[in-house]
Scaffold this motif. Sequence first.
Motif, short mmCIF file in Angstrom:
data_model
loop_
_atom_site.label_atom_id
_atom_site.label_comp_id
_atom_site.label_asym_id
_atom_site.label_seq_id
_atom_site.Cartn_x
_atom_site.Cartn_y
_atom_site.Cartn_z
N CYS A 39 0.82 -1.22 0.00
CA CYS A 39 0.00 0.00 0.00
C CYS A 39 0.85 1.26 0.00
O CYS A 39 0.42 2.30 -0.49
N HIS A 129 -4.49 -1.88 -4.72
CA HIS A 129 -4.72 -0.65 -5.48
C HIS A 129 -6.18 -0.58 -5.92
O HIS A 129 -6.82 0.47 -5.83
N GLU A 130 -6.70 -1.73 -6.39
CA GLU A 130 -8.09 -1.79 -6.85
C GLU A 130 -9.06 -1.43 -5.72
O GLU A 130 -10.10 -0.82 -5.97
N GLY A 132 -8.48 0.71 -3.44
CA GLY A 132 -8.26 2.10 -3.05
C GLY A 132 -7.54 2.27 -1.73
O GLY A 132 -7.64 3.32 -1.09
N GLN A 136 -1.39 5.05 -4.20
CA GLN A 136 -1.44 5.30 -5.63
C GLN A 136 -2.46 6.41 -5.94
O GLN A 136 -3.62 6.33 -5.54
N ARG A 138 -2.51 9.35 -4.66
CA ARG A 138 -2.80 10.19 -3.49
C ARG A 138 -1.59 10.98 -3.01
O ARG A 138 -1.72 11.80 -2.11
N TRP A 158 -6.30 10.21 6.00
CA TRP A 158 -6.62 8.93 5.38
C TRP A 158 -5.62 7.80 5.63
O TRP A 158 -6.04 6.65 5.71
N PRO A 163 -10.49 1.84 4.90
CA PRO A 163 -11.11 2.35 3.67
C PRO A 163 -12.56 2.81 3.83
O PRO A 163 -12.97 3.79 3.23
N GLU A 166 -12.83 6.51 5.25
CA GLU A 166 -12.28 7.64 4.50
C GLU A 166 -13.37 8.49 3.88
O GLU A 166 -14.40 8.08 3.50
#
Length: 166
Positions: A39, A129-130, A132, A136, A138, A158, A163, A166
Motif C-alpha cells: 500500500c 490498489h483496486e 483504493g 497510488q 494520493r 486517510w 477504507p 475515508e
Amino acid sequence: MGSHRAPRRGAAVPSNEFWRTKSLEAMTSEEWESLCDGCGRCCLIKLEDEDTGEVHHTDIGCTLLDGIGCRCRDYAHRQKRVPDCVRLTPEAVRTISWLPPTCAYRLVRDGEPLFDWHPLVSGRPNSVHEAGVSVQGRLAGNEEEFLDEEYPERIVDWPGLLPDEE
C-alpha cells in the motif's frame, strides 16, 4: 517534529495461510515479506508532535517511494540511502504506534484477519490498489519536492483510517 519511515516490499505469495497460524517471529523471510500488501502508507512522511508524541501522516512520500507501484525504489539499500528508514521486525511491529490500521503486520500482531483485498487473500498483487487502499494517486510528491516547513501543511487523515472510514 521528527519524521518516521518504514519500508514496504512484497514477495511471492506462499500457498498456505501461514499468517493465521504463525507468530510474527516464526515466519520465514519469504512469509514475512509477503505480509506487506504494497500500500505504501507506512512510507509516507510522518510528523511527531514533540510535546504530545502524537504522530501525523502526510501525503508526502519518502524519497524512495514509487507513487505508482507503491514500492521502495531501492529496497535492498534503503537504510543506507535513507538513514531514518525504519526496518520492520517483529519487535518493531510490536512497538510502533503509527502502522496503518490496514497493515498486515499490525493485523497479525493483534490476532485480526487480513482484509479480502490483501494480495495473500485475493491472490492478486494489484487488489490493494483496486480497493483504493494504497497511496497510488494520493501522493502530493516525494520529500525532496517540499521544504521541511511545508510538511505540516501536508498532514492528512486517510493513512490512519480504514477504507470505509475515508
